[in-house]
Design an enzyme around this catalytic site. Structure first.
Site, mmCIF file in Angstrom:
data_model
loop_
_atom_site.group_PDB
_atom_site.id
_atom_site.type_symbol
_atom_site.label_atom_id
_atom_site.label_comp_id
_atom_site.label_asym_id
_atom_site.label_seq_id
_atom_site.Cartn_x
_atom_site.Cartn_y
_atom_site.Cartn_z
ATOM 1 N N LYS A 103 74.999 13.278 65.402
ATOM 2 C CA LYS A 103 74.213 13.199 66.642
ATOM 3 C C LYS A 103 73.015 14.124 66.475
ATOM 4 C CE LYS A 103 74.175 11.278 70.723
ATOM 5 N NZ LYS A 103 74.651 9.963 71.185
ATOM 6 N N ASP A 105 69.399 7.401 72.355
ATOM 7 C CA ASP A 105 70.306 7.950 73.377
ATOM 8 C C ASP A 105 69.391 8.257 74.565
ATOM 9 O OD1 ASP A 105 73.287 9.140 73.623
ATOM 10 O OD2 ASP A 105 71.956 10.548 74.602
#
Ligand code: NDP
Length: 456
Positions: free
Chosen positions: A136, A176
């Protein structure tokens, strides 16, 4: 940490001790602590059954990222002033394949947020059955109020550093919060220029003509609804004629609304970080798409074209709206114990987490104690990364699937995640508890692969 003796110390003591170590090693990273606590508590039954995982220190290893990178991101704004942000990438676990996970651009981004998201991504990606590790990244850059050129210059600077750490077989970021097709386009353009090669598989969520996949934009929201549909079906319930409340009005939220409406539900409320709108006759999705995808406006403007709707300047207030199904699709910890009690009081039947960790542990426990069906994020929102993995497959084999082909695969993947999680919940003595089931399925696949690959 001292060696564990299972004759004298039980598994719960080991897990508690390890959790305390995580807190010491990552002080004040409260979101990471929360994500780890939830996973660790779910894994006790699997550790009891398989002491090899303790002997091999799999939990100790899995909680420590393989690599955590931070970097400076300098860029020049439209006034010619130099701005400096911080960039992050956590490469959490590569047992199952290249690191895979989105990039978040939001002022709240810090080490704790990136690590919690990366940690959860490891289990989520394993659950999809695809061959992808977990990672991430992101930045505390705030795209709100920035011009297109500022966003482009920021993305170029961000990628100048990130490009040293990623690649189609190494680490494949996606979008995201705050990172959609536009940002992915700027990031991909800069990567291509720096590397001098057309490696489409280095990023997913690309525009179609840059090698994107049909169905990726819709995948997380549609996948969430497919998962919740499975959960409802088992109890003889469905989306049809249900009132649904969906927080957020970004990518996940919009496509969850679209699929829920297609399945016959009425979506009566949605939100952004400023407040929520309640439209008893059903949210008009075309208006939300126009405001959010085209005009970049606030959700409060919805009431201008729909005077029957009500706007409240308090985004957490959305959970006071009585509904059958609630889908939190905005951000972490947006649904707390107070909101959970209100939803329960109002008769909610099912919760499906579209956002990552949107429900606090206390709220989650409360739903389960009150027999509210609960679809946890790692399983329920895995559709996005699953279709990202299909995008990687199309890029490397130079094929292009139709929207229908992708949708059939997505639906199968979501059904399969549901079934595997349900089966595990039964096998380990917590029938119907999808939080425990999903965590166990994800963990076992990664843990077995880590053991097979040795202590590295
Ligand atoms: P977007 O940026 O497209 O939309 C986010 C939405 O949530 C916006 O409506 C935003 O409001 C709202 N929001 C963001 N931060 C906050 C906050 N601190 N408080 C209240 N509301 C907030 O993001 P996505 O839809 O892509 O992501 C939403 C969630 O889903 C995140 O948790 C993400 O990690 C998760 N997720 C996303 C996937 C994807 O494929 N995109 C895949 C799996 C999970 P505003 O416009 O006012 O900021």
């Amino acid at each position: 940490m001292h060696a564990i003796n299972l004759e004298t110390e039980n598994v719960q003591t080991y897990v508690n001790h390890l959790y305390e170590m995580v807190k010491v090693r990552n002080p004040s990273e409260v979101e990471l602590h929360q994500a780890v606590k939830e996973v660790f508590n779910s894994l006790v039954p699997v550790l009891v059954k398989n002491p090899l995982y303790i002997k091999q220190r799999v939990l100790d290893r899995i909680v420590e990222p393989e690599r955590f990178i931070t970097f400076r991101v300098p860029w020049v704004d439209d006034e010619g002033v130099v701005q400096v942000n911080r960039g992050y990438r956590v490469q959490y676990n590569s047992a199952l394949g290249p690191y895979k996970g989105g990039l978040r651009f939001h002022p709240s981004v810090n080490a704790s947020i990136i690590k919690f998201l990366g940690f959860e991504q490891v289990f989520k990606n394993a659950l999809t059955g695809q061959f992808i590790g977990g990672g991430k990244g992101g930045s505390d850059f705030d795209p709100k109020g920035k011009s297109d050129m500022e966003i482009m210059r920021f993305c170029q600077s961000f990628m100048t550093e990130l490009s040293k750490h990623i690649g189609p077989d190494k680490d494949v970021p996606a979008g995201d919060i705050g990172v959609g097709a536009k940002e992915i386009g700027y990031l991909f353009g800069q990567y291509k220029k720096l590397k001098g090669v057309y490696e489409a598989g280095v990023l997913t969520g690309k525009a179609i003509d840059s090698g994107g996949s049909l169905g990726r934009m819709e995948a997380t929201g549609y996948g969430l609804v497919y998962f919740v549909e499975e959960m409802l079906r088992e109890k003889g319930l469905s989306f049809e004629n249900s009132n649904v409340v969906i927080s957020g009005s970004g990518n996940v939220s919009i496509y969850a609304m679209e699929k829920a409406i297609q399945l016959g539900a009425t979506v009566i409320a949605c939100s952004d970080s400023s407040g929520y709108v309640y439209d008893p006759s059903g949210i008009n999705l075309d208006t939300v798409k126009r405001l959010k995808e085209v005009e970049n406006k606030r959700i409060k403007e919805y009431v201008i074209s729909h005077p029957e709707a009500v706007y409240q300047p308090n985004y957490k207030g959305i959970w006071n709206v009585p509904c059958d199904i609630a889908l939190p699709c905005a951000t972490q910890n947006e649904l707390d114990i107070k909101s959970a009690n209100q939803l329960i009081k109002n008769g909610v039947k099912a919760i499906g987490e579209g956002a990552n960790m949107p429900t606090t542990i206390e709220a989650m426990d409360e739903f389960q104690a009150n027999s509210v069906l609960f679809a946890p994020a790692k399983a329920a929102n895995a559709g996005g990364v699953a279709v990202s993995s299909l995008e990687m497959a199309q890029n490397s084999s130079r094929v292009f699937w139709t929207q229908e082909e992708v949708d059939v695969k997505l639906r199968d993947i979501m059904k399969n995640i549901y079934k595997k999680s349900m089966d595990a919940s039964q096998e380990y003595g917590y029938p119907g508890n999808l939080v425990i089931g999903a965590n166990i399925v994800g963990f076992v696949r990664v843990a077995d692969t880590m053991i097979a690959q040795g202590v590295i």
